[in-house]
Design a protein around this motif. Structure first.
Motif, PDB file in Angstrom:
ATOM      1  N   TYR A  53      -8.566  -9.560  -8.118  1.00  0.00           N
ATOM      2  CA  TYR A  53      -9.252 -10.842  -7.911  1.00  0.00           C
ATOM      3  C   TYR A  53      -8.245 -11.945  -7.596  1.00  0.00           C
ATOM      4  CZ  TYR A  53     -12.073 -14.965  -8.909  1.00  0.00           C
ATOM      5  OH  TYR A  53     -12.705 -16.181  -8.828  1.00  0.00           O
ATOM      6  N   LEU A  54      -7.087 -11.899  -8.282  1.00  0.00           N
ATOM      7  CA  LEU A  54      -6.049 -12.897  -8.037  1.00  0.00           C
ATOM      8  C   LEU A  54      -5.103 -12.476  -6.916  1.00  0.00           C
ATOM      9  CD1 LEU A  54      -5.175 -13.750 -11.752  1.00  0.00           C
ATOM     10  CD2 LEU A  54      -6.711 -14.985 -10.198  1.00  0.00           C
ATOM     11  N   ASN A  55      -5.050 -11.184  -6.618  1.00  0.00           N
ATOM     12  CA  ASN A  55      -4.157 -10.675  -5.571  1.00  0.00           C
ATOM     13  C   ASN A  55      -4.959  -9.744  -4.663  1.00  0.00           C
ATOM     14  OD1 ASN A  55      -2.013  -9.937  -3.997  1.00  0.00           O
ATOM     15  ND2 ASN A  55      -0.951  -8.764  -5.596  1.00  0.00           N
ATOM     16  N   PRO A  56      -5.647 -10.283  -3.670  1.00  0.00           N
ATOM     17  CA  PRO A  56      -6.523  -9.444  -2.831  1.00  0.00           C
ATOM     18  C   PRO A  56      -5.772  -8.373  -2.042  1.00  0.00           C
ATOM     19  CG  PRO A  56      -7.041 -11.778  -2.561  1.00  0.00           C
ATOM     20  CD  PRO A  56      -5.746 -11.708  -3.306  1.00  0.00           C
ATOM     21  N   ASP A  57      -4.487  -8.580  -1.783  1.00  0.00           N
ATOM     22  CA  ASP A  57      -3.712  -7.615  -0.997  1.00  0.00           C
ATOM     23  C   ASP A  57      -3.150  -6.474  -1.840  1.00  0.00           C
ATOM     24  OD1 ASP A  57      -4.172  -9.163   1.233  1.00  0.00           O
ATOM     25  OD2 ASP A  57      -2.332 -10.340   0.966  1.00  0.00           O
ATOM     26  N   MET A  58      -3.479  -6.415  -3.106  1.00  0.00           N
ATOM     27  CA  MET A  58      -2.938  -5.377  -3.980  1.00  0.00           C
ATOM     28  C   MET A  58      -3.634  -4.041  -3.702  1.00  0.00           C
ATOM     29  SD  MET A  58      -2.592  -5.387  -8.141  1.00  0.00           S
ATOM     30  CE  MET A  58      -4.353  -5.524  -8.359  1.00  0.00           C
ATOM     31  N   HIS A  59      -2.833  -2.961  -3.645  1.00  0.00           N
ATOM     32  CA  HIS A  59      -3.354  -1.612  -3.409  1.00  0.00           C
ATOM     33  C   HIS A  59      -2.991  -0.724  -4.588  1.00  0.00           C
ATOM     34  CE1 HIS A  59      -4.407  -2.532   0.752  1.00  0.00           C
ATOM     35  NE2 HIS A  59      -3.218  -3.115   0.877  1.00  0.00           N
ATOM     36  N   PHE A  60      -3.931   0.139  -4.948  1.00  0.00           N
ATOM     37  CA  PHE A  60      -3.728   1.057  -6.062  1.00  0.00           C
ATOM     38  C   PHE A  60      -3.368   2.444  -5.532  1.00  0.00           C
ATOM     39  CE2 PHE A  60      -6.397  -2.207  -7.965  1.00  0.00           C
ATOM     40  CZ  PHE A  60      -5.744  -2.425  -9.173  1.00  0.00           C
ATOM     41  N   LEU A  61      -2.531   3.145  -6.289  1.00  0.00           N
ATOM     42  CA  LEU A  61      -2.120   4.503  -5.964  1.00  0.00           C
ATOM     43  C   LEU A  61      -2.367   5.399  -7.167  1.00  0.00           C
ATOM     44  CD1 LEU A  61       1.301   3.803  -4.181  1.00  0.00           C
ATOM     45  CD2 LEU A  61      -0.936   4.121  -3.115  1.00  0.00           C
ATOM     46  N   ILE A  62      -2.531   6.697  -6.889  1.00  0.00           N
ATOM     47  CA  ILE A  62      -2.723   7.680  -7.953  1.00  0.00           C
ATOM     48  C   ILE A  62      -1.743   8.828  -7.735  1.00  0.00           C
ATOM     49  CG2 ILE A  62      -5.158   7.139  -8.320  1.00  0.00           C
ATOM     50  CD1 ILE A  62      -5.834   9.630  -6.665  1.00  0.00           C
ATOM     51  N   ASN A  63      -1.485   9.565  -8.802  1.00  0.00           N
ATOM     52  CA  ASN A  63      -0.622  10.745  -8.745  1.00  0.00           C
ATOM     53  C   ASN A  63      -1.421  11.952  -9.218  1.00  0.00           C
ATOM     54  OD1 ASN A  63       1.474  12.773  -9.415  1.00  0.00           O
ATOM     55  ND2 ASN A  63       2.879  11.078  -8.984  1.00  0.00           N
ATOM     56  N   PRO A  64      -1.445  13.050  -8.456  1.00  0.00           N
ATOM     57  CA  PRO A  64      -2.255  14.211  -8.850  1.00  0.00           C
ATOM     58  C   PRO A  64      -1.843  14.851 -10.167  1.00  0.00           C
ATOM     59  CG  PRO A  64      -1.623  14.358  -6.528  1.00  0.00           C
ATOM     60  CD  PRO A  64      -0.838  13.241  -7.119  1.00  0.00           C
ATOM     61  N   GLU A  65      -0.702  14.472 -10.717  1.00  0.00           N
ATOM     62  CA  GLU A  65      -0.291  15.067 -11.986  1.00  0.00           C
ATOM     63  C   GLU A  65      -1.171  14.593 -13.141  1.00  0.00           C
ATOM     64  OE1 GLU A  65       1.910  17.369 -12.593  1.00  0.00           O
ATOM     65  OE2 GLU A  65       2.500  17.588 -10.496  1.00  0.00           O
ATOM     66  N   CYS A  66      -1.533  13.314 -13.128  1.00  0.00           N
ATOM     67  CA  CYS A  66      -2.347  12.779 -14.225  1.00  0.00           C
ATOM     68  C   CYS A  66      -3.519  11.927 -13.748  1.00  0.00           C
ATOM     69  CB  CYS A  66      -1.476  11.947 -15.165  1.00  0.00           C
ATOM     70  SG  CYS A  66      -0.684  10.524 -14.358  1.00  0.00           S
ATOM     71  N   TYR A  67      -3.523  11.518 -12.467  1.00  0.00           N
ATOM     72  CA  TYR A  67      -4.602  10.736 -11.867  1.00  0.00           C
ATOM     73  C   TYR A  67      -4.774   9.370 -12.536  1.00  0.00           C
ATOM     74  CZ  TYR A  67      -5.889  14.922  -9.308  1.00  0.00           C
ATOM     75  OH  TYR A  67      -5.873  16.013  -8.478  1.00  0.00           O
ATOM     76  N   GLN A  83      -6.203   6.574  -3.236  1.00  0.00           N
ATOM     77  CA  GLN A  83      -7.390   7.255  -3.737  1.00  0.00           C
ATOM     78  C   GLN A  83      -8.442   7.334  -2.639  1.00  0.00           C
ATOM     79  OE1 GLN A  83      -8.834   5.601  -7.377  1.00  0.00           O
ATOM     80  NE2 GLN A  83     -10.731   6.798  -7.388  1.00  0.00           N
ATOM     81  N   THR A  84      -9.008   8.526  -2.461  1.00  0.00           N
ATOM     82  CA  THR A  84     -10.008   8.727  -1.409  1.00  0.00           C
ATOM     83  C   THR A  84     -11.413   8.412  -1.896  1.00  0.00           C
ATOM     84  OG1 THR A  84      -8.613  10.463  -0.467  1.00  0.00           O
ATOM     85  CG2 THR A  84     -10.905  10.374   0.264  1.00  0.00           C
ATOM     86  N   PHE A  85     -11.762   8.914  -3.080  1.00  0.00           N
ATOM     87  CA  PHE A  85     -13.103   8.725  -3.625  1.00  0.00           C
ATOM     88  C   PHE A  85     -13.076   7.631  -4.690  1.00  0.00           C
ATOM     89  CE2 PHE A  85     -12.786  13.079  -2.142  1.00  0.00           C
ATOM     90  CZ  PHE A  85     -13.925  13.210  -1.368  1.00  0.00           C
ATOM     91  N   GLU A  86     -14.206   6.989  -4.838  1.00  0.00           N
ATOM     92  CA  GLU A  86     -14.281   5.905  -5.812  1.00  0.00           C
ATOM     93  C   GLU A  86     -14.187   6.436  -7.237  1.00  0.00           C
ATOM     94  OE1 GLU A  86     -17.268   2.182  -6.965  1.00  0.00           O
ATOM     95  OE2 GLU A  86     -17.787   3.605  -5.368  1.00  0.00           O
ATOM     96  N   ASP A  87     -14.823   7.579  -7.495  1.00  0.00           N
ATOM     97  CA  ASP A  87     -14.780   8.187  -8.817  1.00  0.00           C
ATOM     98  C   ASP A  87     -13.530   9.055  -8.928  1.00  0.00           C
ATOM     99  OD1 ASP A  87     -15.217   9.330 -11.266  1.00  0.00           O
ATOM    100  OD2 ASP A  87     -17.285   9.950 -10.853  1.00  0.00           O
ATOM    101  N   GLU A  91     -12.243  12.794  -7.326  1.00  0.00           N
ATOM    102  CA  GLU A  91     -10.940  12.951  -6.674  1.00  0.00           C
ATOM    103  C   GLU A  91     -10.180  14.150  -7.255  1.00  0.00           C
ATOM    104  OE1 GLU A  91      -8.058  11.496  -3.886  1.00  0.00           O
ATOM    105  OE2 GLU A  91      -9.985  10.564  -4.376  1.00  0.00           O
ATOM    106  N   ARG A  92     -10.192  14.260  -8.555  1.00  0.00           N
ATOM    107  CA  ARG A  92      -9.478  15.368  -9.207  1.00  0.00           C
ATOM    108  C   ARG A  92     -10.135  16.711  -8.884  1.00  0.00           C
ATOM    109  NH1 ARG A  92     -10.310  17.710 -14.276  1.00  0.00           N
ATOM    110  NH2 ARG A  92      -8.463  18.798 -15.108  1.00  0.00           N
ATOM    111  N   GLU A  93     -11.456  16.760  -8.901  1.00  0.00           N
ATOM    112  CA  GLU A  93     -12.142  18.019  -8.604  1.00  0.00           C
ATOM    113  C   GLU A  93     -11.894  18.460  -7.165  1.00  0.00           C
ATOM    114  OE1 GLU A  93     -16.671  19.915  -8.524  1.00  0.00           O
ATOM    115  OE2 GLU A  93     -16.297  17.942  -9.428  1.00  0.00           O
ATOM    116  N   VAL A  94     -11.876  17.524  -6.239  1.00  0.00           N
ATOM    117  CA  VAL A  94     -11.621  17.873  -4.838  1.00  0.00           C
ATOM    118  C   VAL A  94     -10.207  18.427  -4.673  1.00  0.00           C
ATOM    119  CG1 VAL A  94     -11.344  16.900  -2.529  1.00  0.00           C
ATOM    120  CG2 VAL A  94     -13.327  16.290  -3.900  1.00  0.00           C
ATOM    121  N   ASP A  95      -9.236  17.825  -5.353  1.00  0.00           N
ATOM    122  CA  ASP A  95      -7.866  18.331  -5.264  1.00  0.00           C
ATOM    123  C   ASP A  95      -7.749  19.734  -5.851  1.00  0.00           C
ATOM    124  OD1 ASP A  95      -7.109  16.008  -4.067  1.00  0.00           O
ATOM    125  OD2 ASP A  95      -6.312  15.079  -5.888  1.00  0.00           O
TER     126      ASP A  95
END
Length: 381
Positions: free
Chosen positions: A26-40, A76-80, A84-88
């Motif tokens: 909300y305060l930083n609209p350009d922020m992007h989130f990343l995930i790691n398949p080890e722990c998601y 992250q590809t899927f919202e849930d 995402e973990r099940e697809v991987d």
């Protein structure tokens, strides 16, 4: 009971906040989130660069002690995150258990394999016997690495072929649309040109010729339309023949899958076909097993005294023509000793034994023999 609107809103707010630095989108609209398949666990790009740029480190989320690497982080590809973990997991398992239906003995065995693969995926997704399941997968991958790579290459080839066919279909559709537009423009120009020609002839002719000029112009237009339709039909037939020819070539050009050496049943999958390992191809033998240089009864020498051959041996004209007396020696001795090792008595005995089996039973007396060999009916004199 469905979740309330407030819980959904709070969950959305949590998804928009980095669990490490507590920064909000909300305060930083350009922020992007990343995930790691080890722990998601989700975290922002700034935290990933700050924590993992110097090398592997533990996950900063409280309670998670898995070692993460920066090159494993992705968007992250899927919202849930559970999806995402099940697809991987599904993608990873299907890359290992990538057997094809034609490898099984029956449809039932193929269905059992699909059910077994879904059970393995469900165990990994829900955390049931994870250690045993992972061990079975690793063991299967090590024992069947050749077939796994072969099927992966075949899937890549099919995907490439499908993409190529899609591209060709799109190009043909574009050409068809272009041809239709061109046909419409040509037909419109022909109609306008025909009308102008009719008007010109009517203006230059007599009023009594108007009906004849109109009929003649209509006939010309009909002839042109018929010729154009015939040409279009010929082009369509030619394109259909080319498509069928390309399909046949694509089917014939596919290389057979090399799966020699794989066992019929592995420790994890049952019902696979027994594949017989082909024998290695023997080298071509033009003599059919015979050894032309083998000599059992004589030894070939380089010189044999002969009053007939001495002049030839010293004749330069014969030597210039490529004549070699050693070839003559070899052929003559081979013909002379060719009969050795062939025992005529044994061949005659074998022939007589074969003929004895084919002869009728002996007749008891001379009179019976005469009766048996007579040409008349039985009992005639």
């Amino acid at each position: 009971m469905p979740p309330s609107r407030e819980s959904i809103q709070n969950r959305g707010d949590e998804d928009e906040v980095c669990p490490v630095c507590k920064s909000s989108r909300y305060l930083n609209p350009d922020m992007h989130f990343l995930i790691n398949p080890e722990c998601y666990h989700k975290m922002c790009e700034s935290c990933v660069d700050r924590i993992f740029s110097s090398g592997p480190a533990n996950c900063p989320v409280a309670g998670c002690h898995k070692t993460l690497r920066k090159n494993k982080f992705r968007k992250q590809t899927f919202e849930d995150i559970h999806v995402e973990r099940e697809v991987d997991i599904r993608r990873r398992v299907m890359q290992i258990l990538n057997r094809r239906e034609e490898e099984f003995d029956s449809k039932r065995a193929w269905d059992d394999f699909l059910e077994q693969r879904e059970e393995i995926i469900a165990n990994l997704v829900h955390g049931t016997d994870v250690a045993k399941t992972e061990s079975d997968l690793q063991k299967y991958a090590q024992e069947n690495m050749r077939s796994i790579r072969t099927n992966q290459a075949l899937e890549a080839e099919e995907a490439s072929s499908f993409q190529e066919r899609q591209t060709q279909e799109q190009e043909r559709a574009r050409l068809r649309r272009q041809a239709i537009r061109q046909e419409y423009e040509n037909e419109r120009r022909e109609i306008l040109a025909g009308r102008e020609d009719v008007l010109t002839r009517l203006a230059a002719g007599r009023p009594s010729d108007a009906a004849a000029i109109a009929r003649e112009g209509q006939k010309v237009l009909l002839k042109k339309s018929s010729a154009r339709r015939s040409e279009e039909e010929r082009i369509r037939q030619k394109q259909a023949a080319l498509r069928s020819s390309d399909a046949r070539k694509a089917g014939q050009g596919r290389l057979p899958t090399d799966k020699a050496g794989d066992a019929g049943d592995t420790g994890l999958i049952k019902g696979l076909k027994r594949i017989k390992t082909p024998e290695p191809e023997k080298p071509y033998d033009p003599f059919g097993g015979m050894a032309p240089g083998k000599r059992d009864y004589y030894t070939l020498q380089d010189f044999y005294p002969s009053s007939y051959l001495d002049p030839i041996r010293q004749d330069t004209r014969m030597q210039a023509g490529g004549y070699d007396l050693r070839e003559y020696y070899s052929r003559t001795l081979l013909e002379a000793f060719a009969g050795l090792g062939c025992f005529v008595d044994e061949e005659v005995s074998q022939r007589d034994a074969t003929n004895t089996l084919d002869t009728p039973e002996p007749v008891a007396s001379e009179g019976a023999a005469m009766a048996a060999t007579s040409s008349g009916p039985a009992g005639s004199v």
